[in-house]
Write a protein that holds these residues in place. Structure first.
Motif, PDB file in Angstrom:
ATOM      1  N   ASP A 283       0.830  -1.197   0.000  1.00  0.00           N
ATOM      2  CA  ASP A 283       0.000   0.000   0.000  1.00  0.00           C
ATOM      3  C   ASP A 283       0.871   1.255   0.000  1.00  0.00           C
ATOM      4  O   ASP A 283       1.450   1.632   1.018  1.00  0.00           O
ATOM      5  N   GLN A 284       0.941   1.928  -1.150  1.00  0.00           N
ATOM      6  CA  GLN A 284       1.781   3.118  -1.275  1.00  0.00           C
ATOM      7  C   GLN A 284       1.308   4.258  -0.363  1.00  0.00           C
ATOM      8  O   GLN A 284       2.115   5.052   0.118  1.00  0.00           O
ATOM      9  N   VAL A 285       0.012   4.326  -0.107  1.00  0.00           N
ATOM     10  CA  VAL A 285      -0.526   5.406   0.717  1.00  0.00           C
ATOM     11  C   VAL A 285       0.014   5.332   2.139  1.00  0.00           C
ATOM     12  O   VAL A 285       0.252   6.350   2.804  1.00  0.00           O
ATOM     13  N   LEU A 286       0.250   4.112   2.613  1.00  0.00           N
ATOM     14  CA  LEU A 286       0.654   3.929   3.998  1.00  0.00           C
ATOM     15  C   LEU A 286       2.135   4.183   4.238  1.00  0.00           C
ATOM     16  O   LEU A 286       2.567   4.312   5.377  1.00  0.00           O
ATOM     17  N   LEU A 287       2.930   4.273   3.167  1.00  0.00           N
ATOM     18  CA  LEU A 287       4.376   4.426   3.335  1.00  0.00           C
ATOM     19  C   LEU A 287       4.729   5.729   4.041  1.00  0.00           C
ATOM     20  O   LEU A 287       5.697   5.791   4.799  1.00  0.00           O
ATOM     21  N   GLY A 288       3.946   6.777   3.789  1.00  0.00           N
ATOM     22  CA  GLY A 288       4.239   8.066   4.396  1.00  0.00           C
ATOM     23  C   GLY A 288       4.049   8.096   5.892  1.00  0.00           C
ATOM     24  O   GLY A 288       4.471   9.046   6.553  1.00  0.00           O
ATOM     25  N   LEU A 289       3.408   7.083   6.459  1.00  0.00           N
ATOM     26  CA  LEU A 289       3.190   7.019   7.899  1.00  0.00           C
ATOM     27  C   LEU A 289       4.342   6.347   8.624  1.00  0.00           C
ATOM     28  O   LEU A 289       4.360   6.285   9.845  1.00  0.00           O
ATOM     29  N   SER A 290       5.316   5.848   7.889  1.00  0.00           N
ATOM     30  CA  SER A 290       6.432   5.127   8.475  1.00  0.00           C
ATOM     31  C   SER A 290       7.572   6.079   8.825  1.00  0.00           C
ATOM     32  O   SER A 290       7.713   7.153   8.247  1.00  0.00           O
ATOM     33  N   ASP A 291       8.404   5.664   9.777  1.00  0.00           N
ATOM     34  CA  ASP A 291       9.608   6.419  10.100  1.00  0.00           C
ATOM     35  C   ASP A 291      10.710   6.167   9.074  1.00  0.00           C
ATOM     36  O   ASP A 291      11.530   7.035   8.803  1.00  0.00           O
ATOM     37  N   ARG A 292      10.716   4.963   8.512  1.00  0.00           N
ATOM     38  CA  ARG A 292      11.751   4.577   7.551  1.00  0.00           C
ATOM     39  C   ARG A 292      11.154   3.603   6.553  1.00  0.00           C
ATOM     40  O   ARG A 292      10.265   2.817   6.905  1.00  0.00           O
ATOM     41  N   VAL A 293      11.623   3.648   5.329  1.00  0.00           N
ATOM     42  CA  VAL A 293      11.154   2.748   4.275  1.00  0.00           C
ATOM     43  C   VAL A 293      12.329   1.972   3.702  1.00  0.00           C
ATOM     44  O   VAL A 293      13.346   2.562   3.315  1.00  0.00           O
ATOM     45  N   LEU A 294      12.206   0.646   3.687  1.00  0.00           N
ATOM     46  CA  LEU A 294      13.181  -0.235   3.040  1.00  0.00           C
ATOM     47  C   LEU A 294      12.544  -0.739   1.749  1.00  0.00           C
ATOM     48  O   LEU A 294      11.389  -1.163   1.755  1.00  0.00           O
ATOM     49  N   THR A 295      13.292  -0.718   0.656  1.00  0.00           N
ATOM     50  CA  THR A 295      12.771  -1.183  -0.626  1.00  0.00           C
ATOM     51  C   THR A 295      13.559  -2.391  -1.098  1.00  0.00           C
ATOM     52  O   THR A 295      14.784  -2.337  -1.224  1.00  0.00           O
ATOM     53  N   LEU A 296      12.845  -3.495  -1.351  1.00  0.00           N
ATOM     54  CA  LEU A 296      13.448  -4.705  -1.893  1.00  0.00           C
ATOM     55  C   LEU A 296      13.060  -4.854  -3.356  1.00  0.00           C
ATOM     56  O   LEU A 296      11.911  -4.636  -3.735  1.00  0.00           O
ATOM     57  N   HIS A 297      14.044  -5.242  -4.178  1.00  0.00           N
ATOM     58  CA  HIS A 297      13.779  -5.500  -5.591  1.00  0.00           C
ATOM     59  C   HIS A 297      14.611  -6.701  -6.008  1.00  0.00           C
ATOM     60  O   HIS A 297      15.846  -6.670  -5.949  1.00  0.00           O
ATOM     61  N   ASP A 298      13.931  -7.776  -6.385  1.00  0.00           N
ATOM     62  CA  ASP A 298      14.611  -9.002  -6.812  1.00  0.00           C
ATOM     63  C   ASP A 298      15.653  -9.464  -5.798  1.00  0.00           C
ATOM     64  O   ASP A 298      16.767  -9.859  -6.150  1.00  0.00           O
ATOM     65  N   GLY A 299      15.284  -9.403  -4.520  1.00  0.00           N
ATOM     66  CA  GLY A 299      16.154  -9.907  -3.479  1.00  0.00           C
ATOM     67  C   GLY A 299      17.249  -8.970  -3.033  1.00  0.00           C
ATOM     68  O   GLY A 299      18.069  -9.329  -2.183  1.00  0.00           O
ATOM     69  N   LEU A 300      17.270  -7.762  -3.581  1.00  0.00           N
ATOM     70  CA  LEU A 300      18.281  -6.773  -3.213  1.00  0.00           C
ATOM     71  C   LEU A 300      17.625  -5.598  -2.503  1.00  0.00           C
ATOM     72  O   LEU A 300      16.531  -5.165  -2.874  1.00  0.00           O
ATOM     73  N   LEU A 301      18.303  -5.065  -1.484  1.00  0.00           N
ATOM     74  CA  LEU A 301      17.826  -3.865  -0.810  1.00  0.00           C
ATOM     75  C   LEU A 301      18.316  -2.666  -1.613  1.00  0.00           C
ATOM     76  O   LEU A 301      19.517  -2.368  -1.644  1.00  0.00           O
ATOM     77  N   THR A 302      17.379  -1.995  -2.280  1.00  0.00           N
ATOM     78  CA  THR A 302      17.781  -0.913  -3.180  1.00  0.00           C
ATOM     79  C   THR A 302      17.779   0.447  -2.502  1.00  0.00           C
ATOM     80  O   THR A 302      18.533   1.333  -2.885  1.00  0.00           O
ATOM     81  N   THR A 303      16.923   0.642  -1.493  1.00  0.00           N
ATOM     82  CA  THR A 303      16.932   1.895  -0.742  1.00  0.00           C
ATOM     83  C   THR A 303      16.627   1.613   0.712  1.00  0.00           C
ATOM     84  O   THR A 303      15.904   0.687   1.060  1.00  0.00           O
ATOM     85  N   SER A 304      17.187   2.439   1.585  1.00  0.00           N
ATOM     86  CA  SER A 304      16.875   2.444   3.010  1.00  0.00           C
ATOM     87  C   SER A 304      16.916   3.891   3.435  1.00  0.00           C
ATOM     88  O   SER A 304      17.990   4.473   3.599  1.00  0.00           O
ATOM     89  N   ALA A 305      15.740   4.500   3.547  1.00  0.00           N
ATOM     90  CA  ALA A 305      15.707   5.945   3.758  1.00  0.00           C
ATOM     91  C   ALA A 305      14.572   6.324   4.678  1.00  0.00           C
ATOM     92  O   ALA A 305      13.565   5.614   4.783  1.00  0.00           O
ATOM     93  N   PRO A 306      14.709   7.469   5.379  1.00  0.00           N
ATOM     94  CA  PRO A 306      13.580   7.956   6.186  1.00  0.00           C
ATOM     95  C   PRO A 306      12.374   8.221   5.304  1.00  0.00           C
ATOM     96  O   PRO A 306      12.516   8.613   4.139  1.00  0.00           O
ATOM     97  N   SER A 307      11.194   7.978   5.853  1.00  0.00           N
ATOM     98  CA  SER A 307       9.970   8.303   5.132  1.00  0.00           C
ATOM     99  C   SER A 307       9.895   9.817   4.913  1.00  0.00           C
ATOM    100  O   SER A 307      10.354  10.582   5.754  1.00  0.00           O
ATOM    101  N   PRO A 308       9.283  10.263   3.800  1.00  0.00           N
ATOM    102  CA  PRO A 308       9.113  11.699   3.602  1.00  0.00           C
ATOM    103  C   PRO A 308       8.375  12.368   4.749  1.00  0.00           C
ATOM    104  O   PRO A 308       8.595  13.529   5.045  1.00  0.00           O
ATOM    105  N   ALA A 309       7.465  11.589   5.405  1.00  0.00           N
ATOM    106  CA  ALA A 309       6.710  12.163   6.533  1.00  0.00           C
ATOM    107  C   ALA A 309       7.405  11.895   7.852  1.00  0.00           C
ATOM    108  O   ALA A 309       6.966  12.330   8.889  1.00  0.00           O
TER     109      ALA A 309
END
Length: 228
Positions: free
Chosen positions: A201-227
């Protein structure tokens, strides 16, 4: 709170190999709500299972609350899941014959908590998730959102250090789902728990303190949420 270093996991079926995770590394501090995002098959559930000791990594290390999960035996893993980690699943997994209060009480009974302690903890948790007036109702008498709130309360019963939530809003309507993420964030704050939730759910990502993104088994980003 959570330290993952170089974790890899491959599934094999006959001659077919699927590399679910490929050298994933990250750290999570205590008291944050962290969202793990990625398409189906990106490795989200595999990563949650490795953190919870439900599966073993082929390579790398996983440490939760100072314990190296990858080196624990079955007894140690059972203790970790009982005392350190709480789970919230997409389908909530409540026992249909038990009331909301009795479902929340199950982990406390398994930990052999005293009756008075169990009763007080159940009251506290049902109040935390806004279900004090529904303690005696069984799952079929509750809405989908209420059942998921009971599941969250149950996950917190033994005061875990880490809560793993796998698509906790996946079976809820958008309005109800939107109420669950703020609740998880409040839980992280009030209970001092690290909450890692996998979601599409993309809408819920802004409620997080941090977002980790996985793509094909790789962690592509680890960053604070915009909110965050």
């Amino acid at each position: 709170m959570v330290v993952v270093e170089g974790v890899a996991k491959t599934y094999r079926t006959g001659r077919v190999e699927v590399r679910a995770l490929r050298g994933v590394s990250f750290e999570l501090p205590a008291g944050e709500l962290v969202t793990l995002r990625g398409r189906s098959g990106a490795g989200k559930t595999t990563l949650l299972n490795l953190l919870g000791g439900l599966e073993r990594a082929d390579a790398g290390t996983v440490r939760v609350a100072g314990r190296e999960v990858t080196s624990l035996g079955e007894g140690g893993l059972a203790e970790l899941r009982r005392d350190v980690i709480g789970y919230v699943f997409q389908s909530h997994g409540l026992l249909p014959v038990l009331s909301a209060a009795e479902n929340v009480e199950v982990p406390l009974r398994l930990a052999r908590a005293a009756p008075a302690e169990r009763a007080e903890r159940v009251r506290t948790l049902l109040a935390l998730v806004g279900l004090s007036d529904h303690a005696g109702q069984r799952p079929h008498e509750l809405s989908g959102g209420q059942r998921q709130r009971v599941a969250i309360a149950r996950a917190l019963a033994n005061r875990p250090r880490l809560v793993l939530a796998d698509e906790p809003t996946g079976q809820l309507d958008s309005e109800t789902a939107a109420a669950i993420m703020p609740l998880l964030r409040a839980v992280a704050r009030s209970e001092g728990v690290t909450v890692l939730t996998a979601t599409h759910d993309q809408v819920l990502l802004g409620l997080s303190d941090r977002v980790l993104t996985l793509h094909d088994g790789l962690l592509t980003t680890s960053a604070p949420s915009p909110a965050g």
